[in-house]
Design a protein around this motif. Structure first.
Motif, PDB file in Angstrom:
ATOM      1  N   LEU A 167       0.831  -1.201   0.000  1.00  0.00           N
ATOM      2  CA  LEU A 167       0.000   0.000   0.000  1.00  0.00           C
ATOM      3  C   LEU A 167       0.866   1.252   0.000  1.00  0.00           C
ATOM      4  O   LEU A 167       1.841   1.346   0.752  1.00  0.00           O
ATOM      5  CB  LEU A 167      -0.913   0.026   1.228  1.00  0.00           C
ATOM      6  CG  LEU A 167      -2.065  -0.973   1.280  1.00  0.00           C
ATOM      7  CD1 LEU A 167      -2.817  -0.818   2.599  1.00  0.00           C
ATOM      8  CD2 LEU A 167      -3.011  -0.773   0.109  1.00  0.00           C
ATOM      9  N   ARG A 168       0.509   2.199  -0.841  1.00  0.00           N
ATOM     10  CA  ARG A 168       1.118   3.521  -0.787  1.00  0.00           C
ATOM     11  C   ARG A 168       0.156   4.439  -0.046  1.00  0.00           C
ATOM     12  O   ARG A 168      -1.038   4.460  -0.344  1.00  0.00           O
ATOM     13  CB  ARG A 168       1.383   4.050  -2.193  1.00  0.00           C
ATOM     14  CG  ARG A 168       1.997   5.457  -2.208  1.00  0.00           C
ATOM     15  CD  ARG A 168       2.354   5.891  -3.614  1.00  0.00           C
ATOM     16  NE  ARG A 168       3.436   5.083  -4.138  1.00  0.00           N
ATOM     17  CZ  ARG A 168       4.725   5.307  -3.894  1.00  0.00           C
ATOM     18  NH1 ARG A 168       5.085   6.314  -3.094  1.00  0.00           N
ATOM     19  NH2 ARG A 168       5.648   4.535  -4.416  1.00  0.00           N
ATOM     20  N   TRP A 169       0.671   5.199   0.911  1.00  0.00           N
ATOM     21  CA  TRP A 169      -0.189   6.034   1.738  1.00  0.00           C
ATOM     22  C   TRP A 169       0.287   7.483   1.719  1.00  0.00           C
ATOM     23  O   TRP A 169       1.445   7.781   1.422  1.00  0.00           O
ATOM     24  CB  TRP A 169      -0.220   5.529   3.184  1.00  0.00           C
ATOM     25  CG  TRP A 169       1.143   5.540   3.841  1.00  0.00           C
ATOM     26  CD1 TRP A 169       2.082   4.557   3.804  1.00  0.00           C
ATOM     27  CD2 TRP A 169       1.714   6.612   4.603  1.00  0.00           C
ATOM     28  NE1 TRP A 169       3.210   4.923   4.486  1.00  0.00           N
ATOM     29  CE2 TRP A 169       3.008   6.186   4.996  1.00  0.00           C
ATOM     30  CE3 TRP A 169       1.275   7.869   4.990  1.00  0.00           C
ATOM     31  CZ2 TRP A 169       3.854   6.987   5.761  1.00  0.00           C
ATOM     32  CZ3 TRP A 169       2.117   8.666   5.754  1.00  0.00           C
ATOM     33  CH2 TRP A 169       3.381   8.222   6.129  1.00  0.00           C
ATOM     34  N   ARG A 170      -0.639   8.397   2.037  1.00  0.00           N
ATOM     35  CA  ARG A 170      -0.320   9.818   2.132  1.00  0.00           C
ATOM     36  C   ARG A 170      -1.254  10.457   3.136  1.00  0.00           C
ATOM     37  O   ARG A 170      -2.451  10.135   3.188  1.00  0.00           O
ATOM     38  CB  ARG A 170      -0.492  10.509   0.775  1.00  0.00           C
ATOM     39  CG  ARG A 170      -0.065  11.981   0.781  1.00  0.00           C
ATOM     40  CD  ARG A 170      -0.348  12.668  -0.545  1.00  0.00           C
ATOM     41  NE  ARG A 170      -1.735  13.095  -0.646  1.00  0.00           N
ATOM     42  CZ  ARG A 170      -2.559  12.759  -1.620  1.00  0.00           C
ATOM     43  NH1 ARG A 170      -2.148  11.950  -2.572  1.00  0.00           N
ATOM     44  NH2 ARG A 170      -3.805  13.201  -1.644  1.00  0.00           N
ATOM     45  N   GLY A 171      -0.729  11.347   3.956  1.00  0.00           N
ATOM     46  CA  GLY A 171      -1.547  12.079   4.913  1.00  0.00           C
ATOM     47  C   GLY A 171      -0.983  13.464   5.124  1.00  0.00           C
ATOM     48  O   GLY A 171       0.229  13.672   5.021  1.00  0.00           O
ATOM     49  N   GLY A 172      -1.845  14.421   5.397  1.00  0.00           N
ATOM     50  CA  GLY A 172      -1.354  15.777   5.568  1.00  0.00           C
ATOM     51  C   GLY A 172      -2.301  16.647   6.363  1.00  0.00           C
ATOM     52  O   GLY A 172      -3.501  16.366   6.468  1.00  0.00           O
ATOM     53  N   LEU A 173      -1.747  17.705   6.947  1.00  0.00           N
ATOM     54  CA  LEU A 173      -2.507  18.711   7.673  1.00  0.00           C
ATOM     55  C   LEU A 173      -2.051  20.083   7.202  1.00  0.00           C
ATOM     56  O   LEU A 173      -0.879  20.284   6.861  1.00  0.00           O
ATOM     57  CB  LEU A 173      -2.293  18.586   9.185  1.00  0.00           C
ATOM     58  CG  LEU A 173      -2.824  17.325   9.868  1.00  0.00           C
ATOM     59  CD1 LEU A 173      -2.354  17.283  11.318  1.00  0.00           C
ATOM     60  CD2 LEU A 173      -4.345  17.273   9.796  1.00  0.00           C
ATOM     61  N   SER A 174      -2.966  21.026   7.190  1.00  0.00           N
ATOM     62  CA  SER A 174      -2.639  22.399   6.815  1.00  0.00           C
ATOM     63  C   SER A 174      -3.512  23.342   7.623  1.00  0.00           C
ATOM     64  O   SER A 174      -4.606  22.979   8.063  1.00  0.00           O
ATOM     65  CB  SER A 174      -2.859  22.621   5.318  1.00  0.00           C
ATOM     66  OG  SER A 174      -4.197  22.320   4.966  1.00  0.00           O
ATOM     67  N   ALA A 175      -3.023  24.554   7.819  1.00  0.00           N
ATOM     68  CA  ALA A 175      -3.767  25.535   8.608  1.00  0.00           C
ATOM     69  C   ALA A 175      -3.286  26.926   8.238  1.00  0.00           C
ATOM     70  O   ALA A 175      -2.205  27.105   7.660  1.00  0.00           O
ATOM     71  CB  ALA A 175      -3.591  25.283  10.106  1.00  0.00           C
ATOM     72  N   GLY A 176      -4.101  27.909   8.574  1.00  0.00           N
ATOM     73  CA  GLY A 176      -3.723  29.281   8.295  1.00  0.00           C
ATOM     74  C   GLY A 176      -4.671  30.249   8.971  1.00  0.00           C
ATOM     75  O   GLY A 176      -5.623  29.856   9.652  1.00  0.00           O
ATOM     76  N   THR A 177      -4.407  31.520   8.766  1.00  0.00           N
ATOM     77  CA  THR A 177      -5.269  32.563   9.302  1.00  0.00           C
ATOM     78  C   THR A 177      -5.360  33.688   8.283  1.00  0.00           C
ATOM     79  O   THR A 177      -4.402  33.956   7.553  1.00  0.00           O
ATOM     80  CB  THR A 177      -4.734  33.094  10.646  1.00  0.00           C
ATOM     81  OG1 THR A 177      -5.632  34.088  11.148  1.00  0.00           O
ATOM     82  CG2 THR A 177      -3.353  33.705  10.485  1.00  0.00           C
TER      83      THR A 177
END
Length: 530
Positions: free
Chosen positions: A275-285
């Motif tokens: 399995l190839r996997w990817r995960g991410g988080l992003s944030a801003g104001t």
């Protein structure tokens, strides 16, 4: 007119237009600036249906169109010119020159597109619109170091002008005759690249002048991206910040809003068995809408025969534009695309919870089922004036698929290539105007090289079918388009001919404006030092 598009039924503001990975839009209303591109330098167009913020450099992103423009030179010096003529006074002139790829390389490109008046108003067949002229200039300077680092300095100047243009012809007010519109700007960027790291600073000024008044905005910003390895995982991250300031006057009302924005994100990916996997988080104001955040997770599996499956789930966000936040109430309805609306500084950001399942075989077959649950959609409510509000919600469910292939016909030594793709919506967002019920596109191209492959004849046929579309108070029917193209390449010269809309279909992409009927284009492309 404004360059608008939609992918997977998103609004144009739910899309991000990138040029070599850098956002390319009007800072006031977030409209894409695609019409100001130097198309002579375009190498390919990438469509990402639900894009990771690590790819876009924007924590607030949904679908993405990334237009890849050639950077730097080639081994020899290179120059190209492209000249096209067509019906209704359509003309284009494109040319560019690049010095040899060395320690220092320079490139200059110029594009110009022109069109005479033509009949296009559905409610008044004798009315003429048009007389359009668009110009853009690109200057690139690339410097390379011994450590494989690179510095790019880019300057762009662009301008659109319309004479006697009536953007909304159904408003037949004799006190509001057609107007002249001028839309222009200047963009600059300095980028430093070394290994997997990239740092850039950029500036953009955009101004529109028209009978209603003018809007002008200046944006200053900077960004950094990096990619590398953290143990067995691939890591890609970004941070960016920008400030936008405006001096606007519409129908005698002056207002000068400003907005600050800062954001960042991190994405990790790797292999877990097969399995190839990817995960991410992003944030801003952002000024006005405050803090926002999103995330994604995806897995894919493929076998040695080329069969693969993908599953993706994400929360995407869209921040309100400066127009939606701060435009004051206007007392009258202008004859154009600036409606009598009022911004709302208390708007929140839109959210979209998305899931998609994809199946494919190599690069020839692909099908995706997608669903999107949109919340806090920004829409216009009420009247006198209408006010932007974050009260909209809707669901989108659809299917997209593509097939392609090629080979040799064995007849007259022609090689062939074909492609078929389409979208179908089981449920469309009713608050998003203009999304077709379905869209099918197909094409066939025949190619025959001769004289030791120094000459190439190419014949192409493209056909598309677009389903019905809903707009406020009106439904537009389906339509079919068929285009024919023929080109002959002789050494460094390409002679090309196109017959567009062979069936002479009468259709509208937006209410009240007919698109061109059957028309032709003829052109010559000349490449020097190739």
């Amino acid at each position: 007119s404004r360059t608008l598009f939609s992918v997977d039924g998103r609004t144009v503001k739910g899309m991000t237009l990138l040029v070599n990975g850098v956002p390319w839009s009007d800072p006031y209303n977030d409209d894409p600036l695609a019409r100001f591109l130097t198309l002579s330098r375009v190498r390919r167009v990438e469509v990402i249906y639900s894009a990771s913020p690590a790819l876009t450099g924007r924590a607030a992103s949904g679908g993405v169109i990334n237009i890849v423009i050639e950077e730097g030179g080639r081994k020899p010096p290179f120059a190209a010119g492209d000249f096209t003529w067509g019906a209704n006074g359509r003309k284009s002139r494109k040319a560019w020159f690049s010095s040899p790829d060395a320690f220092i390389n320079g490139t200059i490109a110029y594009d110009e597109y022109m069109q005479d008046y033509f009949e296009s108003v559905a409610g008044n067949p004798g009315a003429l619109t048009g007389l359009y002229n668009s110009r853009s200039v690109l200057l690139d300077l690339t410097m390379r170091g011994k450590a494989a680092d690179r510095v790019l300095v880019r300057l762009r100047r662009f301008e659109d002008s319309y004479e006697g243009t009536r953007n909304w012809p159904e408003l037949r007010d004799p006190l509001q005759p057609p107007e002249d519109v001028r839309y222009s700007g200047f963009d600059s960027e300095i980028r430093y690249v070394r290994g997997g790291a990239e740092v850039s600073v950029r500036q953009r000024f955009v101004e529109m002048k028209r009978k209603a008044g003018q809007t002008s905005g200046l944006v200053l910003g900077g960004a950094a991206t990096w990619q590398g390895m953290a143990g067995p995982a691939d890591v890609k991250g970004f941070v960016s910040a920008e400030r936008a300031e405006f001096e606007n006057e519409l129908w005698g009302v002056r207002f000068a809003p400003d907005a600050d924005r800062a954001e960042g994100g991190l994405t990790l990916g790797g292999m877990a068995g097969q399995l190839r996997w990817r995960g991410g988080l992003s944030a801003g104001t952002m000024t006005g809408s405050g803090f926002f955040a999103g995330g994604e997770a995806a897995v894919s599996h493929g076998d040695e025969k080329g069969l693969y499956q993908t599953l993706m789930a994400a929360r995407r966000v869209r921040t309100p534009t400066v127009e939606e936040l701060y435009q004051p109430a206007l007392e009258r309805l202008p004859d154009g695309d600036m409606l009598s609306t009022s911004g709302d500084p208390d708007l929140g950001h839109e959210t979209s919870d998305e899931i998609s399942l994809g199946l494919g075989y190599g690069t020839a077959v692909r099908a995706d089922i997608f669903a999107r649950f949109e919340r806090s959609r920004i829409e216009i409510e009420g009247s006198d004036p209408a006010v932007y509000a974050s009260d909209g919600s809707d669901d989108v469910i659809g299917l997209r698929a593509s097939l392609d292939g090629g080979g040799a016909t064995g007849v007259a030594l022609f090689d062939y290539r074909w492609q078929l793709s389409g979208h179908w919506f089981a449920d469309r967002a009713e608050i998003t105007p203009g999304v077709p019920e379905y869209y099918v596109l197909g094409g066939l191209w025949l190619t025959r090289p001769s004289f030791r492959k120094t000459e190439t004849l190419t014949i192409g046929v493209r056909a598309s079918e677009t389903g019905s579309r809903f707009f406020p108070g009106v439904e537009l029917g389906s339509y079919t388009l068929i285009d024919l193209s023929v080109s002959l390449t002789v050494m460094g010269v390409v002679v090309k001919f196109e017959m567009k809309n062979i069936l002479d279909e009468k259709y509208e992409t937006v209410p009240g404006m007919y698109m061109p009927g059957q028309h032709y284009r003829f052109g010559i492309n000349w490449r020097l030092f190739n």
